[in-house]
Design a protein around this motif. Structure first.
Motif, PDB file in Angstrom:
ATOM      1  N   ASP A 130       0.869  -1.183   0.000  1.00 29.63           N
ATOM      2  CA  ASP A 130       0.000   0.000   0.000  1.00 29.63           C
ATOM      3  C   ASP A 130       0.905   1.232   0.000  1.00 29.63           C
ATOM      4  N   HIS A 132       0.096   4.276   0.085  1.00 34.84           N
ATOM      5  CA  HIS A 132      -0.484   5.426   0.788  1.00 34.84           C
ATOM      6  C   HIS A 132      -0.614   5.200   2.283  1.00 34.84           C
ATOM      7  N   ASN A 133      -0.515   3.968   2.739  1.00 32.23           N
ATOM      8  CA  ASN A 133      -0.708   3.658   4.155  1.00 32.23           C
ATOM      9  C   ASN A 133       0.393   2.714   4.633  1.00 32.23           C
ATOM     10  N   HIS A 143       7.171  -0.601   0.863  1.00 32.68           N
ATOM     11  CA  HIS A 143       5.815  -0.237   1.321  1.00 32.68           C
ATOM     12  C   HIS A 143       4.972  -1.467   1.673  1.00 32.68           C
ATOM     13  N   ASN A 149      -5.864   1.220   9.874  1.00 31.66           N
ATOM     14  CA  ASN A 149      -6.703   2.220  10.521  1.00 31.66           C
ATOM     15  C   ASN A 149      -8.004   1.592  11.025  1.00 31.66           C
ATOM     16  N   THR A 192      -7.147  -1.514   2.226  1.00 30.43           N
ATOM     17  CA  THR A 192      -7.732  -0.259   1.754  1.00 30.43           C
ATOM     18  C   THR A 192      -7.952  -0.328   0.243  1.00 30.43           C
ATOM     19  N   THR A 194      -6.437   1.289  -1.891  1.00 25.85           N
ATOM     20  CA  THR A 194      -5.157   1.457  -2.582  1.00 25.85           C
ATOM     21  C   THR A 194      -4.189   0.302  -2.342  1.00 25.85           C
ATOM     22  N   SER A 195      -4.638  -0.736  -1.653  1.00 23.57           N
ATOM     23  CA  SER A 195      -3.761  -1.869  -1.358  1.00 23.57           C
ATOM     24  C   SER A 195      -3.898  -2.949  -2.427  1.00 23.57           C
ATOM     25  N   SER A 249       2.652   6.860  10.270  1.00 26.06           N
ATOM     26  CA  SER A 249       2.000   6.566   9.003  1.00 26.06           C
ATOM     27  C   SER A 249       2.331   7.615   7.957  1.00 26.06           C
ATOM     28  N   ASN A 251       0.297   8.318   5.664  1.00 22.89           N
ATOM     29  CA  ASN A 251      -0.981   8.962   5.351  1.00 22.89           C
ATOM     30  C   ASN A 251      -1.143  10.198   6.232  1.00 22.89           C
ATOM     31  N   SER A 253      -3.643  11.905   6.942  1.00 21.66           N
ATOM     32  CA  SER A 253      -4.909  11.971   7.682  1.00 21.66           C
ATOM     33  C   SER A 253      -4.834  11.256   9.026  1.00 21.66           C
TER      34      SER A 253
END
Length: 444
Positions: A130, A132-133, A143, A149, A192, A194-195, A249, A251, A253
């Motif tokens: 992933d 992004h995470n 990655h 989350n 997620t 994006t994974s 993380s 990410n 957010s």
């Protein structure tokens, strides 16, 4: 006194749940010591063996040797002793519970076991990726060290604990999917959007087999006999390294920066559910009787009787049975199809319902069939006959029959009037005949 203490210790060890833990090597006692010690602290008796030990067995003389099985050996190719995927399936059929942790170096033994239970891991050498995470400090650049989350967890507090208080969780391992025919599958932790799962060493990613939210990081099921099974793609999820790690993380957010990972809390919650420390309910007592009575159930009911049904349900919490507080338990009064369906009113574990029996006789069942994610399946049936009214129990005057009553009385009144009229005309006819005879005599 000493003999009494020894006897109590032996009795305590006998009553403790026996757990067989399989690792690839003896090093698991060091790399996963915090996790294993937490299980022991909750009163379970652990037996730690190598996954290829030649003396491994789950049954002895047809009886279970262990109540639970934890496999922390991702790379095992063949289980030792009598262990195999089919043997573990028999163990589940007998009521045993299983927790399996895999990894990117997954062996054939774990893959076969997953397929046997309706799941399928990705190919060896792959990992969930992933971009992004991932964790910026622990990741090696491919990655694959992911940050999980709260929104990726299943909405079941009994399985994953209180998600609102859970810190971000670290995951590094292989992905899996649930079979389309596996209706009992639980997506405990999903990937997620994006994974995806692929070989992190590949130069180019083309058509990954598993991608998006279809990717499972942790999957499980509860069999029809209430046995529980959990498969996770990461043995590192339970390791000391991830328990004590700080999460950072990628990410933006994610608000918790450099915070303690939530792996320990999540691992404890999942393990408690698998080992049936959470989510276990049972029926303590069932009773039903006529309204206004407190006697045991009668031999039979009569149609349209007013009945009170009571069931007491207990839940296992912290090793003790306490009153179940669920408000969504339903009762069905069934004869092939349900004639009555009502929600039971819960007062500190005593659930009751008052209802009127249908105007239909036959053999009925009081049925409670409670299925909720995280809880064991609760099923209770009480059979009872419902008979029609005796001839002495029917109403003397039925409101719906008033028109027929009116027609009967009208016929009787009409008969009386007709009789009077008929008799009156008969007298006139006799008088007329007599007068005519007298006139004939005078003419002669």
């Amino acid at each position: 006194m000493k003999w009494l203490i020894v006897l109590l210790v032996i009795l305590q060890n006998t009553l403790a749940d026996r757990v067989l833990v399989l690792g690839e090597t003896a090093a698991i006692k060091d790399t996963h010591s915090v996790y294993l010690n937490s299980i022991t602290a909750r009163g379970h008796e652990l037996t730690i063996r190598a996954a290829d030990d030649a003396n491994l067995a789950l049954f002895k003389h047809g009886e279970l040797i262990f109540e639970h099985l934890i496999v922390l050996a991702p790379g095992v190719q063949v289980f030792g002793g009598s262990l195999s995927s089919s043997e573990i399936s028999k163990f589940v059929d007998a009521g045993g519970n299983v927790l399996v942790a895999a990894g990117s170096n997954i062996g054939d033994a774990i893959r076969e076991l997953a397929v046997e239970n309706g799941f399928e891991f990705d190919a060896p050498g792959t990992a969930v990726i992933d971009h992004h995470n991932y964790d910026t400090s622990l990741d090696s650049g491919d990655h694959t060290t992911l940050v999980i989350n709260k929104n990726q967890l299943i909405n079941a507090q009994l399985i994953v604990g209180d998600a609102s208080k859970l810190k971000p969780v670290l995951f590094r391992g292989i992905g899996l999917v649930a079979g389309r025919q596996n209706r009992l599958a639980l997506s405990i932790i999903k990937g997620t959007t994006t994974s995806y799962s692929f070989d992190p060493k590949a130069q180019r990613v083309t058509n990954p087999v598993i991608a998006g939210t279809r990717t499972l990081l942790v999957g499980g099921l509860q069999a029809r006999n209430n046995a529980r099974i959990v498969f996770t793609g990461s043995a590192d999820l339970f390791s000391n390294a991830f328990f004590g790690a700080k999460v950072n993380s990628a990410n933006p957010s994610v608000q918790d920066k450099n915070a303690q990972s939530g792996n320990a809390a999540l691992a404890d919650a999942i393990t408690k559910w698998v080992l049936k420390e959470n989510g276990v309910i049972r029926v303590k007592k069932v009773n039903h009787h006529l309204v206004g009575e407190t006697q045991p159930p009668p031999q039979e009911y009569t149609i349209t009787d007013d009945v009170v049904y009571t069931i007491e349900i207990e839940e296992l919490k912290n090793g003790k049975w306490v009153p179940f507080q669920g408000k969504d338990v339903q009762l069905e009064f069934v004869r092939i199809d349900p004639f009555v369906r009502t929600v039971l009113q819960n007062k500190n574990g005593v659930l009751t319902a008052n209802f009127k029996l249908p105007d239909v006789y036959g053999v009925f069942k009081f049925l409670v069939d409670y299925r909720r994610v995280g809880y064991t399946h609760l099923y209770d049936v009480q059979q009872m006959s419902v008979r029609p009214l005796w001839h002495t129990q029917y109403e003397r005057f039925i409101r719906s029959a008033y028109p027929y009553y009116a027609s009967s009385f009208s016929m009787m009144i009409g008969l009386v009037l007709f009789s009077i009229v008929y008799l009156y005309h008969k007298e006139d006819r006799t008088t007329g005949v007599a007068t005519k005879k007298s006139e004939d005599k005078k003419k002669q």
